[in-house]
Design an enzyme around this catalytic site. Structure first.
Site, mmCIF file in Angstrom:
data_model
loop_
_atom_site.group_PDB
_atom_site.id
_atom_site.type_symbol
_atom_site.label_atom_id
_atom_site.label_comp_id
_atom_site.label_asym_id
_atom_site.label_seq_id
_atom_site.Cartn_x
_atom_site.Cartn_y
_atom_site.Cartn_z
ATOM 1 N N LEU A 34 0.820 -1.220 0.000
ATOM 2 C CA LEU A 34 0.000 0.000 0.000
ATOM 3 C C LEU A 34 0.847 1.261 0.000
ATOM 4 O O LEU A 34 1.891 1.334 0.641
ATOM 5 C CB LEU A 34 -0.931 0.002 1.219
ATOM 6 C CG LEU A 34 -1.911 -1.168 1.334
ATOM 7 C CD1 LEU A 34 -2.881 -0.924 2.500
ATOM 8 C CD2 LEU A 34 -2.673 -1.422 0.043
ATOM 9 N N HIS A 38 -3.408 4.121 -2.539
ATOM 10 C CA HIS A 38 -4.350 3.264 -1.807
ATOM 11 C C HIS A 38 -4.941 4.025 -0.616
ATOM 12 O O HIS A 38 -6.134 3.912 -0.327
ATOM 13 C CB HIS A 38 -3.646 2.012 -1.283
ATOM 14 C CG HIS A 38 -3.021 1.146 -2.337
ATOM 15 N ND1 HIS A 38 -1.663 1.020 -2.479
ATOM 16 C CD2 HIS A 38 -3.574 0.362 -3.296
ATOM 17 C CE1 HIS A 38 -1.401 0.170 -3.478
ATOM 18 N NE2 HIS A 38 -2.535 -0.227 -4.000
ATOM 19 N N GLN A 149 -8.636 5.745 -10.530
ATOM 20 C CA GLN A 149 -8.666 6.048 -11.972
ATOM 21 C C GLN A 149 -7.354 5.632 -12.640
ATOM 22 O O GLN A 149 -7.290 5.507 -13.852
ATOM 23 C CB GLN A 149 -8.914 7.540 -12.181
ATOM 24 C CG GLN A 149 -9.160 7.891 -13.662
ATOM 25 C CD GLN A 149 -8.956 9.357 -13.938
ATOM 26 O OE1 GLN A 149 -9.477 10.197 -13.210
ATOM 27 N NE2 GLN A 149 -8.188 9.676 -14.967
HETATM 28 P P1 AMP Z 1 -3.446 -2.333 -6.802
HETATM 29 O O1 AMP Z 1 -3.058 -2.731 -5.419
HETATM 30 O O2 AMP Z 1 -2.307 -1.806 -7.612
HETATM 31 O O3 AMP Z 1 -4.290 -3.352 -7.500
HETATM 32 O O4 AMP Z 1 -4.392 -1.086 -6.618
HETATM 33 C C1 AMP Z 1 -5.525 -1.165 -5.790
HETATM 34 C C2 AMP Z 1 -6.396 0.022 -6.060
HETATM 35 O O5 AMP Z 1 -5.668 1.214 -5.804
HETATM 36 C C3 AMP Z 1 -6.871 0.077 -7.522
HETATM 37 O O6 AMP Z 1 -8.221 0.493 -7.558
HETATM 38 C C4 AMP Z 1 -5.944 1.109 -8.100
HETATM 39 O O7 AMP Z 1 -6.512 1.806 -9.202
HETATM 40 C C5 AMP Z 1 -5.751 2.048 -6.929
HETATM 41 N N1 AMP Z 1 -4.535 2.826 -7.122
HETATM 42 C C6 AMP Z 1 -3.293 2.341 -7.411
HETATM 43 N N2 AMP Z 1 -2.436 3.351 -7.598
HETATM 44 C C7 AMP Z 1 -3.140 4.498 -7.439
HETATM 45 C C8 AMP Z 1 -2.820 5.892 -7.527
HETATM 46 N N3 AMP Z 1 -1.581 6.313 -7.811
HETATM 47 N N4 AMP Z 1 -3.806 6.780 -7.304
HETATM 48 C C9 AMP Z 1 -5.064 6.365 -7.019
HETATM 49 N N5 AMP Z 1 -5.439 5.080 -6.919
HETATM 50 C C10 AMP Z 1 -4.490 4.157 -7.135
#
Ligand code: AMP
Length: 280
Positions: A34, A38, A149
């Protein structure tokens, strides 16, 4: 210490208890490792729901055979501390066997959409994503689920899935959180060496160029794509995967950046694949 739930039944029982007490339930699905992106999702969930669960699960079915499943960063204790510090009530951290019990044979395939953009570059990726999110939604029975997004094609696929399956959980999309130089936060940024990290900022710089061209009336797909090719092409460690102007709902190509259009980039920086985008 934040509560840690390990089974779908435990998550469902927690959610039902919250709802029985008149509370709304928010879910934030993640792969862990995270970061502030996140955290922004968890804060959004905290502000809109009474009870907030963060799921941490490195989902094997969304990784291709030559992808980084085995070496994906796993930082569980730090994740729990971060989730608690921004207002999560529980962490759902199941085992692979819990989410894919012996003999598991059920998958969710979003046809068409699921094979575009990242779905084209990473065959089977969105099948894995849709499957795990359907399982999480079924277990969490959340009112709202929060997604970034940054993974914008994922949002399009999951919206189609929830509409098609008539699921009760509403998807909330949160803005991209960036480093001070513009690079979108990603757990995969940890793979970059110093030179790759320096060049990686070209992705967000390219998105900035697209935004300013569009503001000045340059909205044709060909013009915007060429401009991004020029920005990314100047960085020797960057290899373009896709550059696309599409309708955000269907992920079908567009000729012009009309309102609701999505401009998305995926590129390899060394051995690390990164994505960025803007929605008009
Ligand atoms: P992940 O753990 O990479 O699958 O991400 C989990 C959630 O966090 C997903 O909905 C991603 O789109 C969101 N997320 C990842 N990186 C970012 C970011 N830089 N800004 C906003 N949301 C993010």
């Amino acid at each position: 210490m934040i509560g840690i739930l390990r089974t779908a039944d435990e998550l469902r029982a927690w959610s039902r208890a919250a709802r029985a007490a008149g509370q709304t339930v928010g879910l934030v699905p993640t792969l862990g490792a995270l970061h502030a992106g996140h955290a922004s999702l968890i804060r959004a969930a905290r502000s809109r729901c009474h009870a907030v669960a963060v799921s941490i699960f490195v989902n094997p079915t969304q990784f291709g055979p030559n992808e980084d499943f085995a070496r994906y960063p796993r930082t569980f204790d730090a994740d729990c501390a971060l989730a608690a510090s921004v207002g999560a009530d529980v962490v759902f951290a199941p085992s692979v066997e819990e989410m894919y019990p012996d003999g598991a044979a059920t998958f969710v395939e979003v046809e068409g959409l699921g094979n575009r953009l990242d779905g084209a570059s990473r065959p089977g990726h969105f099948r894995g994503v849709a499957t795990i999110v359907a399982k999480l939604f079924a277990a969490a029975e959340a009112d709202l689920a929060f997604f970034g997004q940054k993974d914008t094609a994922q949002v399009a696929v999951l919206r189609r899935m929830t509409a098609d399956l008539r699921l009760a959980t509403e998807i909330v999309v949160c803005p991209i959180v960036r480093e001070s130089d513009g690079l979108a936060l990603s757990s995969r940024n940890a793979y970059l060496n110093a030179e790759e990290r320096r060049q990686a900022v070209a992705l967000s710089r390219a998105i900035g160029v697209v935004e300013s061209l569009a503001v000045h009336g340059q909205r044709s797909a060909a013009t915007l794509i060429e401009a991004v090719q020029a920005v990314l092409g100047a960085e020797p460690l960057i290899r373009i995967d896709y550059i696309a102007l599409v309708d955000w709902n269907t992920l079908e190509p567009l000729e012009s950046a009309t309102p609701g259009a999505l401009f998305a980039i995926a590129a390899w920086v060394g051995a690390t694949r990164l994505i960025d985008n803007v929605i008009f």
